[in-house]
Design a protein around this motif. Structure first.
Motif, PDB file in Angstrom:
ATOM      1  N   THR A  84       9.398   8.799  11.275  1.00  0.00           N
ATOM      2  CA  THR A  84      10.029  10.831  10.891  1.00  0.00           C
ATOM      3  C   THR A  84      11.455  10.133  11.928  1.00  0.00           C
ATOM      4  O   THR A  84      12.244  11.015  11.566  1.00  0.00           O
ATOM      5  CB  THR A  84       9.079  11.681  11.351  1.00  0.00           C
ATOM      6  N   ASP A  85      11.548   9.557  13.605  1.00  0.00           N
ATOM      7  CA  ASP A  85      12.116   9.231  13.958  1.00  0.00           C
ATOM      8  C   ASP A  85      13.410   8.825  13.408  1.00  0.00           C
ATOM      9  O   ASP A  85      14.553   8.692  13.461  1.00  0.00           O
ATOM     10  CB  ASP A  85      11.603   8.886  15.188  1.00  0.00           C
ATOM     11  N   LYS A  86      13.121   7.837  13.208  1.00  0.00           N
ATOM     12  CA  LYS A  86      14.004   6.383  12.434  1.00  0.00           C
ATOM     13  C   LYS A  86      14.979   7.833  10.744  1.00  0.00           C
ATOM     14  O   LYS A  86      16.522   7.511  11.431  1.00  0.00           O
ATOM     15  CB  LYS A  86      13.133   5.922  11.586  1.00  0.00           C
ATOM     16  N   LEU A  87      14.049   8.771  10.614  1.00  0.00           N
ATOM     17  CA  LEU A  87      14.247   9.531   9.330  1.00  0.00           C
ATOM     18  C   LEU A  87      15.838  10.702  10.325  1.00  0.00           C
ATOM     19  O   LEU A  87      16.917  10.622   9.192  1.00  0.00           O
ATOM     20  CB  LEU A  87      13.476  10.223   7.916  1.00  0.00           C
ATOM     21  N   ILE A  88      15.716  11.139  11.089  1.00  0.00           N
ATOM     22  CA  ILE A  88      16.110  12.316  11.784  1.00  0.00           C
ATOM     23  C   ILE A  88      17.214  10.891  12.364  1.00  0.00           C
ATOM     24  O   ILE A  88      19.116  11.651  11.876  1.00  0.00           O
ATOM     25  CB  ILE A  88      15.669  12.474  12.873  1.00  0.00           C
ATOM     26  N   VAL A  89      17.932  10.430  12.367  1.00  0.00           N
ATOM     27  CA  VAL A  89      18.393   9.476  13.594  1.00  0.00           C
ATOM     28  C   VAL A  89      19.437   8.770  11.637  1.00  0.00           C
ATOM     29  O   VAL A  89      20.590   8.910  11.680  1.00  0.00           O
ATOM     30  CB  VAL A  89      18.198   7.962  13.970  1.00  0.00           C
ATOM     31  N   LEU A  90      18.886   8.640  11.310  1.00  0.00           N
ATOM     32  CA  LEU A  90      19.887   7.598   9.966  1.00  0.00           C
ATOM     33  C   LEU A  90      20.143   8.591   8.955  1.00  0.00           C
ATOM     34  O   LEU A  90      20.806   8.278   8.185  1.00  0.00           O
ATOM     35  CB  LEU A  90      18.295   6.246   9.403  1.00  0.00           C
ATOM     36  N   ALA A  91      19.110   9.393   8.220  1.00  0.00           N
ATOM     37  CA  ALA A  91      19.442  10.836   8.116  1.00  0.00           C
ATOM     38  C   ALA A  91      21.178  11.168   8.359  1.00  0.00           C
ATOM     39  O   ALA A  91      22.014  11.897   7.887  1.00  0.00           O
ATOM     40  CB  ALA A  91      18.492  11.536   7.459  1.00  0.00           C
ATOM     41  N   ASP A  92      21.258  11.581   9.612  1.00  0.00           N
ATOM     42  CA  ASP A  92      22.204  12.182  10.617  1.00  0.00           C
ATOM     43  C   ASP A  92      23.585  11.331  10.773  1.00  0.00           C
ATOM     44  O   ASP A  92      25.005  12.077   9.956  1.00  0.00           O
ATOM     45  CB  ASP A  92      21.898  12.432  11.550  1.00  0.00           C
ATOM     46  N   ALA A  93      22.611  10.024  10.084  1.00  0.00           N
ATOM     47  CA  ALA A  93      24.325   8.764  10.373  1.00  0.00           C
ATOM     48  C   ALA A  93      25.261   9.014   9.381  1.00  0.00           C
ATOM     49  O   ALA A  93      26.089   8.721   8.919  1.00  0.00           O
ATOM     50  CB  ALA A  93      23.406   7.225  10.687  1.00  0.00           C
ATOM     51  N   ALA A  94      24.167   9.345   8.427  1.00  0.00           N
ATOM     52  CA  ALA A  94      24.379   9.246   6.739  1.00  0.00           C
ATOM     53  C   ALA A  94      25.266  10.688   6.623  1.00  0.00           C
ATOM     54  O   ALA A  94      26.289  10.699   5.181  1.00  0.00           O
ATOM     55  CB  ALA A  94      23.636   9.142   5.393  1.00  0.00           C
ATOM     56  N   LYS A  95      25.665  11.415   7.092  1.00  0.00           N
ATOM     57  CA  LYS A  95      26.319  12.186   7.125  1.00  0.00           C
ATOM     58  C   LYS A  95      27.869  12.193   6.562  1.00  0.00           C
ATOM     59  O   LYS A  95      28.795  13.607   6.058  1.00  0.00           O
ATOM     60  CB  LYS A  95      25.653  13.980   7.418  1.00  0.00           C
TER      61      LYS A  95
END
Length: 404
Positions: A4-15
């Protein structure tokens, strides 16, 4: 790091990547056969991120670690941001889990460059291949291609993805050399040529394997350098002609934390991005040329849309008689779109066009009124010069709010 922490970082980075629309995806469904997922010809459901961007897919980076130090990128090598990395199996698991929960209809996957271009591209391909082959996933997949990767890997990606994209990054090769010297305009265009060749081969040979059936797209950052809209539109026109692109996406540059001095500290007006999208649509859908929309150096007007600006600059062509003009010219009238132009052409085979017909067709009456004549209508503004007509048409509009 937890998933879940990875998802927070990498989804935000993809925006920051706007080129995730699913238009052009083929119909594919698991109904009546093995597998999971479906797409349809109307695209897929959309949601919106807190910063206002439209997201239709599980939109993530495989990693935001990167070997490159592009000055405009928040994930550049020298940037001080939290880093994370998904494994191939984690991305596959997330995609399937989100789909089963009815949260997404597919996957948009990009990545920073790790180890090497081929290593990164091979991992992206492995995600798509695992979803398609092992899990029979029939949802939408969009892969962001690594330009310097082997052409063989790019061709493999096209066998599993609905759409491929290669970002041109900046409007000119000079800007790319200055702000991202580790990247090359030549290799970017070579990757786009590889995709175009795959599309051509799949079209020419009916029995050939399906290759990126949704075509290819690209994205361009606007406002990170001093390139004007005249140059941008000229380059975009060439991209459409040379590489069979479905879309060019524009992304207004966002100043990033601890920005280097080589990029602006203030973002360009978001309305400039919007005007470029409007001009782009006129080039793709209406047959306008870039030099018609902007004859010389400079930017598109922020006060009025490009189609209205063109009409005001060509007062000698208007008003046109809707009973006599060809469809090509009718579609160039402000307030009349391609669909309405076709309906007008069909209707006048039966009878002469009346002003009320345009209202029923849903045309923008305020915009078109000075530019057309019908059986029962003549514009009183026909003799007005450009500036006088513009002053009459303009209304006070609220300012655009910034995205925080």
């Amino acid at each position: 790091m937890q998933l879940t922490d990875k998802l927070i970082v990498l989804a935000d980075a993809a925006k920051y990547d706007a080129s995730c629309a699913s238009s052009g995806a083929p119909k594919r469904s698991s109904k009546g056969q093995k597998g999971l997922g479906a797409t349809n010809g109307n695209g897929i459901c959309h949601s919106f991120t807190p910063d206002g961007r439209c997201v239709a897919l599980l939109k993530i980076l495989m990693t935001n670690f990167c070997l490159y130090d592009c000055q405009y990128c928040i994930n550049r090598r020298s940037s001080n941001v939290p880093r994370a990395r998904f494994s191939v199996d984690e991305i596959v698991r997330l995609t399937l889990d989100f789909y089963r929960r009815n949260l997404i209809s597919g996957l948009f996957l990009s990545s920073g460059i790790i180890r090497s271009n081929d290593y990164t591209m091979e991992a992206l391909v492995r995600v798509a291949r695992t979803l398609r082959v092992e899990h029979q996933f029939r949802g939408y997949i969009h892969l962001k291609t690594i330009p310097d990767a082997s052409p063989d890997l790019i061709r493999q990606a096209g066998l599993y993805a609905d759409r491929l994209s290669v970002n041109v990054e900046l409007p000119t090769s000079q800007s790319l050399n200055r702000l991202a010297p580790e990247k090359s305009d030549t290799t970017i265009r070579h990757a786009m040529s590889t995709i175009r060749d795959g599309l051509d081969e799949a079209t020419a040979e009916p029995k050939a394997p399906r290759f990126s059936p949704g075509g290819q797209s690209t994205q361009m950052i606007v406002g990170a350098d001093d390139t004007d809209d005249h140059t941008i539109l000229g380059n975009v026109q060439s991209l459409y002609g040379d590489y069979r692109l479905k879309r060019v996406y524009y992304s207004a540059f966002s100043p990033i934390p601890e920005s280097p001095s080589s990029v602006p500290l203030i973002a360009p007006p978001l309305l400039r991005e919007h005007r470029l999208y409007q001009a782009d649509f006129l080039i793709r859908g209406y047959g306008f040329r870039a030099d018609e929309l902007l004859k010389g150096p400079g930017n598109l007007s922020l006060d009025i849309d490009p189609k209205l600006a063109w009409a005001l600059n060509h007062r000698e062509l208007f008003p046109i008689d809707l009973d006599r003009a060809d469809m090509y010219m009718i579609a160039r009238v402000p307030g009349i779109g391609i669909t309405s132009a076709r309906r007008i052409e069909a209707l006048r085979r039966e009878r002469r066009i009346r002003y009320t017909d345009l209202t029923r067709l849903g045309c923008s009456m305020k915009k078109l009124a000075p530019f057309i004549t019908t059986q029962d209508y003549r514009p009183r503004q026909a003799g007005l010069e450009r500036q006088a007509l513009l002053a009459e048409m303009q209304t006070v509009t609220p300012g655009q709010m910034a995205l925080l």
